[in-house]
Design an enzyme around this catalytic site. Structure first.
Site, mmCIF file in Angstrom:
data_model
loop_
_atom_site.group_PDB
_atom_site.id
_atom_site.type_symbol
_atom_site.label_atom_id
_atom_site.label_comp_id
_atom_site.label_asym_id
_atom_site.label_seq_id
_atom_site.Cartn_x
_atom_site.Cartn_y
_atom_site.Cartn_z
ATOM 1 C CD GLU A 40 15.635 78.598 1.680
ATOM 2 O OE1 GLU A 40 15.617 79.385 2.616
ATOM 3 O OE2 GLU A 40 15.626 77.357 1.829
ATOM 4 N NE ARG A 271 21.772 66.191 1.055
ATOM 5 C CZ ARG A 271 21.121 67.355 0.907
ATOM 6 N NH1 ARG A 271 19.817 67.389 0.892
ATOM 7 N NH2 ARG A 271 21.787 68.475 0.791
ATOM 8 C CE LYS A 281 21.144 76.283 -0.597
ATOM 9 N NZ LYS A 281 19.936 76.852 -1.170
HETATM 10 P P1 ATP Z 1 21.398 73.066 1.342
HETATM 11 O O1 ATP Z 1 21.171 72.080 2.424
HETATM 12 O O2 ATP Z 1 22.765 73.044 0.784
HETATM 13 O O3 ATP Z 1 20.912 74.452 1.684
HETATM 14 P P2 ATP Z 1 18.969 72.707 0.037
HETATM 15 O O4 ATP Z 1 18.394 71.401 -0.320
HETATM 16 O O5 ATP Z 1 18.376 73.424 1.184
HETATM 17 O O6 ATP Z 1 20.516 72.544 0.171
HETATM 18 P P3 ATP Z 1 17.782 74.196 -2.033
HETATM 19 O O7 ATP Z 1 18.189 75.495 -2.584
HETATM 20 O O8 ATP Z 1 16.526 74.094 -1.278
HETATM 21 O O9 ATP Z 1 18.993 73.694 -1.159
HETATM 22 O O10 ATP Z 1 17.857 73.070 -3.145
HETATM 23 C C1 ATP Z 1 17.400 73.175 -4.465
HETATM 24 C C2 ATP Z 1 17.241 71.793 -5.006
HETATM 25 O O11 ATP Z 1 18.489 71.117 -5.021
HETATM 26 C C3 ATP Z 1 16.305 70.977 -4.138
HETATM 27 O O12 ATP Z 1 15.389 70.303 -4.982
HETATM 28 C C4 ATP Z 1 17.220 70.029 -3.429
HETATM 29 O O13 ATP Z 1 16.578 68.812 -3.172
HETATM 30 C C5 ATP Z 1 18.368 69.850 -4.411
HETATM 31 N N1 ATP Z 1 19.591 69.495 -3.722
HETATM 32 C C6 ATP Z 1 20.240 70.192 -2.772
HETATM 33 N N2 ATP Z 1 21.320 69.523 -2.332
HETATM 34 C C7 ATP Z 1 21.373 68.364 -3.027
HETATM 35 C C8 ATP Z 1 22.251 67.236 -3.033
HETATM 36 N N3 ATP Z 1 23.299 67.155 -2.228
HETATM 37 N N4 ATP Z 1 21.996 66.228 -3.909
HETATM 38 C C9 ATP Z 1 20.942 66.298 -4.720
HETATM 39 N N5 ATP Z 1 20.070 67.313 -4.779
HETATM 40 C C10 ATP Z 1 20.271 68.350 -3.928
HETATM 41 MG MG MG Z 2 16.659 74.297 1.523
#
Ligand code: ATP
Ligand code: MG
Length: 566
Positions: A40, A271, A281
């Site tokens: 995102e 994760r 983020k």
């Molecule tokens: P955040 O909580 O930091 O905003 P998010 O999962 O909302 O992280 P996205 O931009 O939606 O962030 O994530 C892109 C991809 O990265 C998704 O497929 C998500 O599952 C993966 N991802 C994000 N954080 C992790 C993590 N700590 N370990 C493994 N994969 C991750």
């Molecule tokens: Mg997200």
């Protein structure tokens, strides 16, 4: 990585690799592997995303498939163009190439709308006019079944009309939602008629004001996967309970002839949680906004831009991701594992150099002021092909303050009055005295050099000394700013159980010093990485370092010293 369709046993566990191998052996999707990385665009990528990137791009590469970069930009409120460009740069830097497979979920808005209309026609979706609070109340919870919305029985015609008018902008935010018609009594709350479209009068960074209804994540994601022909849709464990919905929606659209089977398969993995940092983020953004760090690329940040500026290599991050494996159970990985991956990557590659971080003057009293003597040292002790570095020996030198003791503690083999040490790649010297200023602080040390002891000359080995000190000649030394970075937090789980992670910040996470460097470092290009002998791995700061005025960041110490002896 080359690949055989046998589970390799010399690699850390990776059940996703096993799963793909199984699918290929069963001939599913004709053996094709198509994955996607779906960020995102609401912030910079962090080390957790690196895990997902390595897994998605790595699995595709391993099985000669492809990986798409898809911006999941279905939420108009939070996305910014700046992040799209930053994320692309980060993915490339980490070593991955999406080729022509760059997508935006917002490009599918028209298709997503069309499929929603099809779901309505099939009696599988309806417009609900309950308020958000009512929807929540009707949904029930783990212990209580949900209650059907009074709007659930709307006719197809009425639903089509209302949905078209939602799109046309006739209603205010929250007045209606489109819901999938599944089962309000389902044990899995996600299956209790989840909203799949909402009204939101907001400007979108790519579609502008064209839309005032936006698809919900659960609907947009699976459909985007299907549109792109994704075979393995890898996501983190929190989505495990959403998988039945993912499957239900795609099955219904396949029933309608919009997609063919086999459909994309969602597979969840744990994760990455890295100790001594936060990987959200939202929290990282807060650190930036509150000025607790110097930006997204502050070298203490776990963002990819931060790690890069700190001195991490793409290879070290990939190595880290490979080493930590892929599992189905959430756990914490210790920061030391990341740090060790960097050491292991740089050990064989980084040229050696000398830096005196806490300089103390050493005067060789029997050495004429106008005499210099060239010395040389290997660029890398195990890689003679990289050649040698040259630097002069002279009357005035810089040594580390901690390498001299007025009164040596037991077992101190370095410089103290009457003792001999070798000045590495130079001469054996014997300490003859020292000078203090009015405050009693030692300002200079005196010694005499032994003329026939020069390293590499015949007979030099006859001198048996226990201390071996690094030094630079004052005349040719390069003064430089060196930033000694340490972990941003001094608690292993800064944001565990809802605590305020700002209270876990490490006050000593950055110390800026003036150091004296060997002359060859004057022209260090930005991002050049070195092992400063005895001190660790350092990188020329990619933002502030200039030829002639280098600025170095400490990437990592030579040994894991967290918690002791620092
Ligand atoms: P955040 O909580 O930091 O905003 P998010 O999962 O909302 O992280 P996205 O931009 O939606 O962030 O994530 C892109 C991809 O990265 C998704 O497929 C998500 O599952 C993966 N991802 C994000 N954080 C992790 C993590 N700590 N370990 C493994 N994969 C991750
Ligand atoms: Mg997200």
């Amino acid at each position: 990585m080359s690949h055989t369709d046998d589970a390799p046993n010399d690699l850390p566990p990776n059940f996703i690799r096993d799963r793909i191998i199984e699918d290929r052996q069963a001939g599913k999707n004709g053996g094709r592997v198509v994955t996607r990385f779906p960020p995102e665009p609401n912030g910079y990528l962090h080390v957790g995303h690196a895990k997902s990137l390595c897994l998605n791009f790595g699995s595709a590469a391993e099985f000669a498939g492809r990986c798409h970069l898809r911006f999941d930009d279905t939420n108009p409120a939070t996305e910014e163009l700046e992040y799209v460009e930053a994320i692309k740069a980060d993915v490339r830097w980490l070593g991955f190439d999406w080729g022509e497979h760059l997508f935006f979920a917002s490009d599918y808005f028209e298709q997503l709308y069309g499929y929603a209309v099809a779901l309505i026609k099939a009696g599988k979706a309806y417009v609900c006019s309950l308020s958000a609070d009512e929807i929540k109340e009707y949904r029930g919870d783990f212990h209580h079944k949900g209650k059907e919305s009074p709007y659930r029985g709307r006719s197809v015609e009425e639903n089509l009309d209302l949905f078209a008018r939602m799109r046309a902008g006739e209603f205010a935010d929250g007045e209606h939602v489109l819901r999938a018609k599944i089962d309000m009594a389902a044990g899995n709350i996600n299956m209790r008629d989840p909203p799949i479209y909402r009204i939101k009068h907001a400007h979108h960074h790519r579609t502008g004001d064209k839309w005032c209804i936006y698809p919900m994540y659960d609907y947009a994601h699976c459909v985007s996967d299907a549109i792109e022909g994704i075979t393995h849709s890898l996501c983190t464990l929190e989505f495990e309970d959403h998988r039945p919905l993912y499957d239900w929606l795609l099955e219904r659209l396949a029933d309608g002839g919009f997609f063919s089977r086999p459909l994309p398969q969602q597979i969840e993995f744990a994760r990455l949680n890295l100790s001594y940092t936060v990987t959200s983020k939202r929290k990282l953004q807060q650190l930036v906004q509150l000025g607790l760090v110097d930006g997204w690329d502050d070298p203490r940040m776990p963002t990819l831009v931060g790690l890069r500026r700190r001195g991490y290599t793409p290879e070290s991050i990939q190595l880290f991701c490979e080493r930590t494996g892929v599992s189905k159970a959430n756990s914490w990985i210790d920061m030391s594992v990341l740090e060790q991956a960097l050491r292991d990557d740089l050990e064989g590659k980084a040229p050696r150099a000398i830096a005196v971080l806490d300089p103390l003057k050493l005067v060789i009293t029997n050495w004429p002021a106008d005499r210099t003597e060239p010395c040389e040292a290997p660029v890398h002790p195990q890689r003679p092909e990289l050649g040698v570095r040259r630097f002069p020996f002279g009357r005035e030198l810089w040594i580390e303050r901690e390498d001299f003791a007025e009164q040596p503690p037991k077992g101190f083999f370095r410089l103290f009055p009457g003792n001999r040490v070798r000045l590495r790649y130079g001469y054996v010297v014997e300490c003859t005295g020292f000078e203090k200023d009015a405050q009693g602080r030692i300002v200079a040390v005196r010694a005499e050099a032994l003329e026939d002891s020069k390293s590499g000359t015949p007979g030099a080995n006859a001198y048996k000394v226990k201390g071996n000190l690094h030094w630079v000649a004052a005349q040719s030394a390069v003064a430089a700013e060196v930033r000694l970075y340490d972990r941003l937090f001094d608690q292993p789980h800064p944001d565990a159980s809802g605590r305020d992670y700002r209270e876990a910040l490490n006050d000593g996470s950055r110390r800026v010093i003036r150091a004296m460097l060997e002359p060859s470092l004057a022209g260090a290009p930005p991002e050049a990485r070195y092992q400063f002998e005895r001190h660790g791995y350092f990188v020329a700061d990619r933002v502030d370092s200039r030829p002639g005025a280098p600025v170095f960041n400490r990437a990592v110490t030579l040994k894991d010293s967290w918690g002791g002896g620092r």
